[in-house]
Design a protein around this motif. Sequence first.
Motif, PDB file in Angstrom:
ATOM      1  N   LEU A   1       2.730  17.867   0.970  1.00 35.23           N
ATOM      2  CA  LEU A   1       2.530  17.720  -0.473  1.00 35.23           C
ATOM      3  C   LEU A   1       1.048  17.765  -0.824  1.00 35.23           C
ATOM      4  CD1 LEU A   1       3.444  17.083  -3.359  1.00 35.23           C
ATOM      5  CD2 LEU A   1       3.448  14.641  -2.735  1.00 35.23           C
ATOM      6  N   GLY A   2       0.240  17.001  -0.091  1.00 34.33           N
ATOM      7  CA  GLY A   2      -1.197  16.979  -0.347  1.00 34.33           C
ATOM      8  C   GLY A   2      -1.845  18.332  -0.127  1.00 34.33           C
ATOM      9  N   TRP A   3      -1.431  19.005   0.939  1.00 37.03           N
ATOM     10  CA  TRP A   3      -1.967  20.339   1.255  1.00 37.03           C
ATOM     11  C   TRP A   3      -1.628  21.337   0.147  1.00 37.03           C
ATOM     12  CZ3 TRP A   3      -4.799  21.601   5.681  1.00 37.03           C
ATOM     13  CH2 TRP A   3      -5.061  22.957   5.878  1.00 37.03           C
ATOM     14  N   TYR A   4      -0.383  21.269  -0.329  1.00 37.90           N
ATOM     15  CA  TYR A   4       0.049  22.162  -1.412  1.00 37.90           C
ATOM     16  C   TYR A   4      -0.723  21.871  -2.704  1.00 37.90           C
ATOM     17  CZ  TYR A   4       2.851  23.656  -5.398  1.00 37.90           C
ATOM     18  OH  TYR A   4       3.247  24.186  -6.599  1.00 37.90           O
TER      19      TYR A   4
ATOM     20  N   VAL B   1       8.030  12.140  10.411  1.00 39.52           N
ATOM     21  CA  VAL B   1       8.645  13.064   9.450  1.00 39.52           C
ATOM     22  C   VAL B   1       8.151  12.768   8.036  1.00 39.52           C
ATOM     23  CG1 VAL B   1      10.835  13.701   8.340  1.00 39.52           C
ATOM     24  CG2 VAL B   1      10.713  13.496  10.830  1.00 39.52           C
ATOM     25  N   TRP B   2       8.122  11.488   7.667  1.00 37.37           N
ATOM     26  CA  TRP B   2       7.661  11.102   6.330  1.00 37.37           C
ATOM     27  C   TRP B   2       6.202  11.496   6.116  1.00 37.37           C
ATOM     28  CZ3 TRP B   2       8.979  10.405   1.663  1.00 37.37           C
ATOM     29  CH2 TRP B   2       8.222   9.647   0.773  1.00 37.37           C
ATOM     30  N   ASN B   3       5.378  11.269   7.114  1.00 39.71           N
ATOM     31  CA  ASN B   3       3.961  11.614   6.993  1.00 39.71           C
ATOM     32  C   ASN B   3       3.749  13.121   6.916  1.00 39.71           C
ATOM     33  OD1 ASN B   3       3.091   8.931   7.011  1.00 39.71           O
ATOM     34  ND2 ASN B   3       3.012   8.859   9.248  1.00 39.71           N
ATOM     35  N   CYS B   4       4.575  13.884   7.614  1.00 38.80           N
ATOM     36  CA  CYS B   4       4.489  15.354   7.520  1.00 38.80           C
ATOM     37  C   CYS B   4       4.838  15.820   6.113  1.00 38.80           C
ATOM     38  CB  CYS B   4       5.426  16.006   8.539  1.00 38.80           C
ATOM     39  SG  CYS B   4       4.828  15.968  10.247  1.00 38.80           S
ATOM     40  N   ILE B   5       5.857  15.206   5.521  1.00 40.67           N
ATOM     41  CA  ILE B   5       6.260  15.562   4.155  1.00 40.67           C
ATOM     42  C   ILE B   5       5.125  15.258   3.175  1.00 40.67           C
ATOM     43  CG2 ILE B   5       7.818  14.959   2.262  1.00 40.67           C
ATOM     44  CD1 ILE B   5       9.970  14.446   4.439  1.00 40.67           C
ATOM     45  N   LEU B   6       4.533  14.071   3.308  1.00 39.76           N
ATOM     46  CA  LEU B   6       3.429  13.690   2.417  1.00 39.76           C
ATOM     47  C   LEU B   6       2.208  14.578   2.635  1.00 39.76           C
ATOM     48  CD1 LEU B   6       3.591   9.779   2.551  1.00 39.76           C
ATOM     49  CD2 LEU B   6       4.483  11.307   0.778  1.00 39.76           C
TER      50      LEU B   6
ATOM     51  N   VAL C   1       0.869  -1.180   0.000  1.00 33.59           N
ATOM     52  CA  VAL C   1       0.000   0.000   0.000  1.00 33.59           C
ATOM     53  C   VAL C   1       0.907   1.232   0.000  1.00 33.59           C
ATOM     54  CG1 VAL C   1      -1.783   1.289   1.221  1.00 33.59           C
ATOM     55  CG2 VAL C   1      -1.778  -1.213   1.315  1.00 33.59           C
ATOM     56  N   PRO C   2       0.962   1.995  -1.089  1.00 30.40           N
ATOM     57  CA  PRO C   2       1.860   3.164  -1.133  1.00 30.40           C
ATOM     58  C   PRO C   2       1.376   4.288  -0.223  1.00 30.40           C
ATOM     59  CG  PRO C   2       0.539   3.033  -3.141  1.00 30.40           C
ATOM     60  CD  PRO C   2       0.235   1.796  -2.353  1.00 30.40           C
ATOM     61  N   SER C   3       2.219   4.689   0.721  1.00 29.60           N
ATOM     62  CA  SER C   3       1.829   5.695   1.712  1.00 29.60           C
ATOM     63  C   SER C   3       1.488   7.038   1.086  1.00 29.60           C
ATOM     64  CB  SER C   3       2.938   5.873   2.756  1.00 29.60           C
ATOM     65  OG  SER C   3       4.163   6.196   2.132  1.00 29.60           O
ATOM     66  N   GLU C   4       2.134   7.371  -0.043  1.00 29.51           N
ATOM     67  CA  GLU C   4       1.848   8.662  -0.672  1.00 29.51           C
ATOM     68  C   GLU C   4       0.422   8.751  -1.198  1.00 29.51           C
ATOM     69  OE1 GLU C   4       4.570   6.393  -3.616  1.00 29.51           O
ATOM     70  OE2 GLU C   4       4.229   6.542  -1.453  1.00 29.51           O
ATOM     71  N   PHE C   5      -0.207   7.595  -1.451  1.00 29.16           N
ATOM     72  CA  PHE C   5      -1.589   7.604  -1.926  1.00 29.16           C
ATOM     73  C   PHE C   5      -2.593   7.435  -0.786  1.00 29.16           C
ATOM     74  CE2 PHE C   5       0.776   6.607  -5.777  1.00 29.16           C
ATOM     75  CZ  PHE C   5       0.249   7.567  -6.623  1.00 29.16           C
ATOM     76  N   VAL C   6      -2.070   7.492   0.443  1.00 29.47           N
ATOM     77  CA  VAL C   6      -2.936   7.516   1.628  1.00 29.47           C
ATOM     78  C   VAL C   6      -2.868   8.904   2.263  1.00 29.47           C
ATOM     79  CG1 VAL C   6      -3.416   6.526   3.892  1.00 29.47           C
ATOM     80  CG2 VAL C   6      -2.570   5.047   2.045  1.00 29.47           C
ATOM     81  N   VAL C   7      -1.665   9.308   2.656  1.00 28.28           N
ATOM     82  CA  VAL C   7      -1.503  10.545   3.426  1.00 28.28           C
ATOM     83  C   VAL C   7      -1.710  11.792   2.569  1.00 28.28           C
ATOM     84  CG1 VAL C   7       0.038  11.861   4.923  1.00 28.28           C
ATOM     85  CG2 VAL C   7       0.072   9.359   4.995  1.00 28.28           C
ATOM     86  N   SER C   8      -1.134  11.817   1.370  1.00 25.98           N
ATOM     87  CA  SER C   8      -1.267  13.023   0.536  1.00 25.98           C
ATOM     88  C   SER C   8      -2.715  13.306   0.132  1.00 25.98           C
ATOM     89  CB  SER C   8      -0.366  12.912  -0.705  1.00 25.98           C
ATOM     90  OG  SER C   8       0.994  12.939  -0.327  1.00 25.98           O
ATOM     91  N   PRO C   9      -3.488  12.302  -0.341  1.00 19.64           N
ATOM     92  CA  PRO C   9      -4.899  12.571  -0.636  1.00 19.64           C
ATOM     93  C   PRO C   9      -5.687  12.988   0.608  1.00 19.64           C
ATOM     94  CG  PRO C   9      -4.205  10.573  -1.738  1.00 19.64           C
ATOM     95  CD  PRO C   9      -3.101  10.958  -0.812  1.00 19.64           C
ATOM     96  N   ALA C  10      -5.369  12.362   1.766  1.00 22.73           N
ATOM     97  CA  ALA C  10      -6.058  12.733   3.007  1.00 22.73           C
ATOM     98  C   ALA C  10      -5.769  14.189   3.354  1.00 22.73           C
ATOM     99  CB  ALA C  10      -5.622  11.808   4.148  1.00 22.73           C
ATOM    100  N   ALA C  11      -4.508  14.606   3.183  1.00 22.65           N
ATOM    101  CA  ALA C  11      -4.146  15.999   3.453  1.00 22.65           C
ATOM    102  C   ALA C  11      -4.797  16.936   2.431  1.00 22.65           C
ATOM    103  CB  ALA C  11      -2.625  16.158   3.406  1.00 22.65           C
ATOM    104  N   TYR C  12      -4.935  16.466   1.201  1.00 21.37           N
ATOM    105  CA  TYR C  12      -5.624  17.236   0.150  1.00 21.37           C
ATOM    106  C   TYR C  12      -7.050  17.544   0.586  1.00 21.37           C
ATOM    107  CZ  TYR C  12      -7.251  18.356  -4.610  1.00 21.37           C
ATOM    108  OH  TYR C  12      -7.786  18.977  -5.729  1.00 21.37           O
TER     109      TYR C  12
END
Length: 208
Positions: free
Chosen positions: A158-161, A150-155, A29-40
């Motif tokens: 990204l989603g917020w931006y 740290v990784w989740n904050c970065i992702l 499960v790629p974390s960038e497709f969990v955390v970034s969309p959630a932050a979006y």
Amino acid sequence: MHIISTLLHNLNYPTIFFLMMLESTVVPVPSEFVVSPAAYHAAGGNLNIWLVILFATLGADLGATINYVAGKYLGRPVIYRFANSKWGKMCLLNEEKVQKSEKYFDDNGKFATLTGRLIPGIRHLISIPAGLARMNFWSFLLYTTIGAGVWNCILALLGWYLHSVVPESELESQIHLYGDYLKYIILGLCLVGVLFYLVRRKLRAHKA
């Protein structure tokens, strides 16, 4: 996999926790497709950004703990047998990946559980060699939490931006694009961090 796809399109705090737990075990499960969309969606007012990061990190901690326990109590032969099995292949796992994570841990010691959380291909497996080495659990959990946080904050950033620059229909492709840039940046930062750690350890050993 259909269940995971459904969850990815219906993100809330429990699903973020669950998916990030899976991501930190051996389930692809790629974390960038969990955390970034959630932050979006958090940027749009549907979720709270701090809770997204919190639940993602707690999920990562649980998944990493599962791997740690497996490494500590099942041992190397069982881990490698699973990696080479049909189930291991379904999880995109193989002996080479486990060996790579072991080597990274052996080369960098406890610090590997922190930096390893930021490195693609190592991130979800670094907990296994920590368990095999019987690393102190609370030290392991501390480093894992910092690295995952740290990784989740970065992702999340990204989603917020991305919420301010792209429509939701383009979100997936943009995460792919920016995700590649992030990997190179993170790898560079981790390399600098590892070199700093190794040099400092060598200087301390020389003084002793």
